[in-house]
Design a protein around this motif. Structure first.
Motif, PDB file in Angstrom:
ATOM      1  N   GLY A   1       0.788  -1.230   0.000  1.00  6.45           N
ATOM      2  CA  GLY A   1       0.000   0.000   0.000  1.00  6.45           C
ATOM      3  C   GLY A   1       0.818   1.276   0.000  1.00  6.45           C
ATOM      4  O   GLY A   1       0.555   2.204  -0.784  1.00  6.45           O
ATOM      5  N   THR A   2       1.815   1.353   0.868  1.00  4.89           N
ATOM      6  CA  THR A   2       2.624   2.561   0.952  1.00  4.89           C
ATOM      7  C   THR A   2       3.337   2.830  -0.359  1.00  4.89           C
ATOM      8  O   THR A   2       3.320   3.959  -0.883  1.00  4.89           O
ATOM      9  CB  THR A   2       3.644   2.436   2.101  1.00  4.89           C
ATOM     10  OG1 THR A   2       2.942   2.318   3.344  1.00  4.89           O
ATOM     11  CG2 THR A   2       4.568   3.648   2.155  1.00  4.89           C
ATOM     12  N   GLU A   3       3.942   1.804  -0.925  1.00  2.00           N
ATOM     13  CA  GLU A   3       4.670   1.955  -2.180  1.00  2.00           C
ATOM     14  C   GLU A   3       3.733   2.383  -3.308  1.00  2.00           C
ATOM     15  O   GLU A   3       4.077   3.261  -4.125  1.00  2.00           O
ATOM     16  CB  GLU A   3       5.341   0.633  -2.544  1.00  2.00           C
ATOM     17  CG  GLU A   3       6.229   0.689  -3.773  1.00  2.00           C
ATOM     18  CD  GLU A   3       7.529   1.427  -3.544  1.00  2.00           C
ATOM     19  OE1 GLU A   3       8.131   1.870  -4.534  1.00  2.00           O
ATOM     20  OE2 GLU A   3       7.937   1.567  -2.377  1.00  2.00           O
ATOM     21  N   GLN A   4       2.549   1.797  -3.369  1.00  2.00           N
ATOM     22  CA  GLN A   4       1.623   2.115  -4.461  1.00  2.00           C
ATOM     23  C   GLN A   4       1.111   3.548  -4.385  1.00  2.00           C
ATOM     24  O   GLN A   4       0.927   4.209  -5.409  1.00  2.00           O
ATOM     25  CB  GLN A   4       0.457   1.125  -4.455  1.00  2.00           C
ATOM     26  CG  GLN A   4       0.846  -0.311  -4.806  1.00  2.00           C
ATOM     27  CD  GLN A   4       1.502  -0.401  -6.163  1.00  2.00           C
ATOM     28  OE1 GLN A   4       2.719  -0.273  -6.322  1.00  2.00           O
ATOM     29  NE2 GLN A   4       0.684  -0.604  -7.192  1.00  2.00           N
ATOM     30  N   ILE A   5       0.872   4.038  -3.185  1.00  2.00           N
ATOM     31  CA  ILE A   5       0.424   5.427  -3.046  1.00  2.00           C
ATOM     32  C   ILE A   5       1.519   6.386  -3.506  1.00  2.00           C
ATOM     33  O   ILE A   5       1.257   7.355  -4.223  1.00  2.00           O
ATOM     34  CB  ILE A   5      -0.006   5.726  -1.598  1.00  2.00           C
ATOM     35  CG1 ILE A   5      -1.325   5.007  -1.289  1.00  2.00           C
ATOM     36  CG2 ILE A   5      -0.174   7.230  -1.379  1.00  2.00           C
ATOM     37  CD1 ILE A   5      -1.797   5.157   0.140  1.00  2.00           C
ATOM     38  N   TRP A   6       2.746   6.109  -3.123  1.00  2.00           N
ATOM     39  CA  TRP A   6       3.847   6.978  -3.558  1.00  2.00           C
ATOM     40  C   TRP A   6       4.027   6.908  -5.080  1.00  2.00           C
ATOM     41  O   TRP A   6       4.367   7.907  -5.713  1.00  2.00           O
ATOM     42  CB  TRP A   6       5.136   6.609  -2.832  1.00  2.00           C
ATOM     43  CG  TRP A   6       5.198   7.207  -1.458  1.00  2.00           C
ATOM     44  CD1 TRP A   6       4.772   6.645  -0.295  1.00  2.00           C
ATOM     45  CD2 TRP A   6       5.680   8.509  -1.107  1.00  2.00           C
ATOM     46  NE1 TRP A   6       4.953   7.506   0.765  1.00  2.00           N
ATOM     47  CE2 TRP A   6       5.517   8.657   0.295  1.00  2.00           C
ATOM     48  CE3 TRP A   6       6.238   9.552  -1.832  1.00  2.00           C
ATOM     49  CZ2 TRP A   6       5.894   9.820   0.974  1.00  2.00           C
ATOM     50  CZ3 TRP A   6       6.624  10.719  -1.148  1.00  2.00           C
ATOM     51  CH2 TRP A   6       6.446  10.844   0.231  1.00  2.00           C
ATOM     52  N   ASN A   7       3.796   5.752  -5.654  1.00  2.00           N
ATOM     53  CA  ASN A   7       3.910   5.632  -7.112  1.00  2.00           C
ATOM     54  C   ASN A   7       2.860   6.477  -7.832  1.00  2.00           C
ATOM     55  O   ASN A   7       3.060   6.867  -8.990  1.00  2.00           O
ATOM     56  CB  ASN A   7       3.760   4.165  -7.531  1.00  2.00           C
ATOM     57  CG  ASN A   7       4.975   3.335  -7.152  1.00  2.00           C
ATOM     58  OD1 ASN A   7       6.050   3.867  -6.879  1.00  2.00           O
ATOM     59  ND2 ASN A   7       4.807   2.016  -7.121  1.00  2.00           N
ATOM     60  N   ALA A   8       1.742   6.727  -7.163  1.00  2.00           N
ATOM     61  CA  ALA A   8       0.657   7.505  -7.768  1.00  2.00           C
ATOM     62  C   ALA A   8       0.621   8.942  -7.249  1.00  2.00           C
ATOM     63  O   ALA A   8      -0.365   9.659  -7.456  1.00  2.00           O
ATOM     64  CB  ALA A   8      -0.679   6.819  -7.478  1.00  2.00           C
ATOM     65  N   MET A   9       1.697   9.380  -6.602  1.00  2.00           N
ATOM     66  CA  MET A   9       1.702  10.666  -5.917  1.00  2.00           C
ATOM     67  C   MET A   9       1.435  11.847  -6.845  1.00  2.00           C
ATOM     68  O   MET A   9       0.857  12.859  -6.436  1.00  2.00           O
ATOM     69  CB  MET A   9       3.044  10.862  -5.205  1.00  2.00           C
ATOM     70  CG  MET A   9       3.070  12.048  -4.264  1.00  2.00           C
ATOM     71  SD  MET A   9       1.870  11.880  -2.908  1.00  2.00           S
ATOM     72  CE  MET A   9       2.663  10.586  -1.959  1.00  2.00           C
ATOM     73  N   ASN A  10       1.820  11.752  -8.109  1.00  2.32           N
ATOM     74  CA  ASN A  10       1.622  12.879  -9.030  1.00  2.32           C
ATOM     75  C   ASN A  10       0.145  13.222  -9.202  1.00  2.32           C
ATOM     76  O   ASN A  10      -0.197  14.357  -9.555  1.00  2.32           O
ATOM     77  CB  ASN A  10       2.240  12.563 -10.395  1.00  2.32           C
ATOM     78  CG  ASN A  10       1.562  11.378 -11.075  1.00  2.32           C
ATOM     79  OD1 ASN A  10       1.469  10.298 -10.493  1.00  2.32           O
ATOM     80  ND2 ASN A  10       1.105  11.550 -12.296  1.00  2.32           N
ATOM     81  N   LEU A  11      -0.739  12.281  -8.928  1.00  2.00           N
ATOM     82  CA  LEU A  11      -2.173  12.530  -9.071  1.00  2.00           C
ATOM     83  C   LEU A  11      -2.784  13.178  -7.834  1.00  2.00           C
ATOM     84  O   LEU A  11      -3.955  13.578  -7.853  1.00  2.00           O
ATOM     85  CB  LEU A  11      -2.904  11.210  -9.370  1.00  2.00           C
ATOM     86  CG  LEU A  11      -2.556  10.562 -10.715  1.00  2.00           C
ATOM     87  CD1 LEU A  11      -3.092   9.139 -10.783  1.00  2.00           C
ATOM     88  CD2 LEU A  11      -3.101  11.403 -11.862  1.00  2.00           C
ATOM     89  N   LEU A  12      -2.001  13.290  -6.755  1.00  2.00           N
ATOM     90  CA  LEU A  12      -2.537  13.786  -5.487  1.00  2.00           C
ATOM     91  C   LEU A  12      -2.161  15.238  -5.203  1.00  2.00           C
ATOM     92  O   LEU A  12      -2.541  15.775  -4.160  1.00  2.00           O
ATOM     93  CB  LEU A  12      -2.044  12.908  -4.325  1.00  2.00           C
ATOM     94  CG  LEU A  12      -2.468  11.438  -4.349  1.00  2.00           C
ATOM     95  CD1 LEU A  12      -1.854  10.693  -3.156  1.00  2.00           C
ATOM     96  CD2 LEU A  12      -3.990  11.313  -4.326  1.00  2.00           C
ATOM     97  N   SER A  13      -1.406  15.868  -6.085  1.00  2.00           N
ATOM     98  CA  SER A  13      -0.885  17.206  -5.787  1.00  2.00           C
ATOM     99  C   SER A  13      -1.984  18.223  -5.515  1.00  2.00           C
ATOM    100  O   SER A  13      -1.844  19.091  -4.641  1.00  2.00           O
ATOM    101  CB  SER A  13       0.001  17.688  -6.939  1.00  2.00           C
ATOM    102  OG  SER A  13      -0.723  17.705  -8.163  1.00  2.00           O
ATOM    103  N   GLU A  14      -3.100  18.134  -6.223  1.00  2.00           N
ATOM    104  CA  GLU A  14      -4.181  19.101  -6.036  1.00  2.00           C
ATOM    105  C   GLU A  14      -4.761  19.013  -4.621  1.00  2.00           C
ATOM    106  O   GLU A  14      -5.152  20.032  -4.037  1.00  2.00           O
ATOM    107  CB  GLU A  14      -5.279  18.861  -7.075  1.00  2.00           C
ATOM    108  CG  GLU A  14      -6.464  19.806  -6.978  1.00  2.00           C
ATOM    109  CD  GLU A  14      -6.111  21.261  -7.244  1.00  2.00           C
ATOM    110  OE1 GLU A  14      -6.906  22.133  -6.850  1.00  2.00           O
ATOM    111  OE2 GLU A  14      -5.050  21.521  -7.835  1.00  2.00           O
ATOM    112  N   GLU A  15      -4.783  17.815  -4.052  1.00  2.00           N
ATOM    113  CA  GLU A  15      -5.352  17.646  -2.712  1.00  2.00           C
ATOM    114  C   GLU A  15      -4.458  18.226  -1.616  1.00  2.00           C
ATOM    115  O   GLU A  15      -4.921  18.424  -0.494  1.00  2.00           O
ATOM    116  CB  GLU A  15      -5.604  16.158  -2.429  1.00  2.00           C
ATOM    117  CG  GLU A  15      -6.678  15.568  -3.296  1.00  2.00           C
ATOM    118  CD  GLU A  15      -7.118  14.185  -2.852  1.00  2.00           C
ATOM    119  OE1 GLU A  15      -8.146  13.725  -3.377  1.00  2.00           O
ATOM    120  OE2 GLU A  15      -6.457  13.564  -2.000  1.00  2.00           O
ATOM    121  N   HIS A  16      -3.198  18.475  -1.938  1.00  2.00           N
ATOM    122  CA  HIS A  16      -2.267  18.953  -0.921  1.00  2.00           C
ATOM    123  C   HIS A  16      -1.703  20.329  -1.262  1.00  2.00           C
ATOM    124  O   HIS A  16      -0.618  20.685  -0.802  1.00  2.00           O
ATOM    125  CB  HIS A  16      -1.137  17.937  -0.744  1.00  2.00           C
ATOM    126  CG  HIS A  16      -1.631  16.576  -0.364  1.00  2.00           C
ATOM    127  ND1 HIS A  16      -1.675  15.528  -1.262  1.00  2.00           N
ATOM    128  CD2 HIS A  16      -2.145  16.098   0.795  1.00  2.00           C
ATOM    129  CE1 HIS A  16      -2.178  14.463  -0.662  1.00  2.00           C
ATOM    130  NE2 HIS A  16      -2.482  14.776   0.574  1.00  2.00           N
TER     131      HIS A  16
END
Length: 330
Positions: free
Chosen positions: A117-132
């Motif tokens: 889980g941790t690795e997969q979230i970091w792999n998809a981090m580029n999609l989360l920038s708007e939320e942060h």
């Protein structure tokens, strides 16, 4: 006034030229609602503080405020970082779900595993920038697959949870519980002990670290595992101004350390899950129930519709939900 300004300029100049003998030190306050004895205090935050001090040559330090010393309400921790009450704050995105619709897709049943889980979230981090965009996401990691702690009623099938009041860690987890035919109750983990003991709730959905971290092993007689429930994400949010005020080199160090500490924290969490399960299994009068494949499939079938429901609603709200789900699972 002019004298004070001149004196300050002289002092700053002296600091700049004196090299290793003196420097302007920045202290970052880390707000945490978890108790002082929680493993995170030394094994995660303490390790991170040492890494930051070393990477910045002591120019940036981290002081940890456990047990809600800077405000104990778990739901308000994100705002501690947002408003600068603390430069860094630990929280669960699920506590402020409306701010993190994409991040919380990772907690849906079967979306990730506790191992990846941790690795997969970091792999998809580029999609989360708007939320942060309002804070800097310093670190994020996941816990273990949640289980059900119950006091009086052993859970061996979906039929056993009908009408139960179950503490849940997030809104999405509440949808899962409703799909099972139970009633979700939103509640910080620290309140679960008394609520379960007094019958305010019938069960607690949380990972097995709760056996000792929140002492549920004292009041629960049963734990049920084996079905897909939810895997929560934990985060360290950093005040945006505090992050931007760092030098470019120090920002790079924080980013690198945030990624590294996520792996450390996930390891601490999963070791705690194994410890909590073992402690519960070895306690006299307690029963750890591992569902049969047939019973687990019954739970998973009941909650399967929740996954598509949440993904579709998140996509319809204008977020790249399906792209994020694809990134998580590939």
């Amino acid at each position: 006034m002019m004298f004070k300004a001149l004196a300050r300029a002289v002092l700053l100049g002296a600091v700049a030229v004196s090299g290793s003998s003196a420097f302007a030190q920045t202290e970052m306050r880390l707000a945490d609602f978890l108790p002082p004895q929680h493993p995170y205090q030394t094994q995660v935050y303490g390790v991170m503080a040492d890494m930051i001090a070393e990477a910045t040559g002591g120019a940036v330090t981290v002081q940890i405020f456990p047990g809600g010393a800077l405000g104990g309400n778990p739901i308000e921790q994100y705002d501690r970082a947002l408003n600068g009450v603390a430069e860094i704050a630990f929280s669960l995105p699920g506590y402020t779900a409306s701010r993190f619709p994409l991040t919380l897709l990772a907690e849906l049943p079967g979306m990730i595993t506790e191992e990846n889980g941790t690795e997969q979230i970091w792999n998809a981090m580029n999609l989360l920038s708007e939320e942060h965009r309002r804070v800097h996401l310093l670190s994020i990691w996941t816990n273990g697959e949640n289980v059900l702690y119950t006091r009086d009623r052993p859970v061996r099938s979906v039929a056993d949870v009908q009408g139960m009041k179950i503490r849940v860690p997030s809104a999405n987890a509440g949808l899962i519980v409703e799909a099972w035919g139970a009633v979700p109750v939103s509640m910080p983990p620290a309140e679960a002990y008394n609520a379960l003991q007094t019958g305010v709730i019938d069960a607690v959905m949380i990972d097995a670290t709760a056996t000792y971290a929140f002492r549920l092993g004292e009041v629960a007689n049963y734990v049920t595992s084996g079905m897909n429930t939810t895997i929560s994400s934990f985060a360290l949010f950093m005040n945006r101004d505090a992050y931007d005020s760092l030098s470019a080199d120090h920002r790079a160090a924080f980013d690198r350390i945030g990624r590294e500490i996520a792996t450390v924290a996930n390891g601490v969490q999963l070791a705690g899950v194994a410890r909590g399960e073992q402690m519960f299994r070895e306690t006299t009068g307690r029963e750890w129930i591992e569902l049969s494949p047939e019973a687990a499939a019954e739970f998973n079938a009941a909650s399967a519709g929740v996954v598509e429901q949440v993904v579709a609603a998140t996509e319809a709200a204008g977020h790249p939900a399906r792209a994020f789900v694809s990134a998580l699972q590939n």
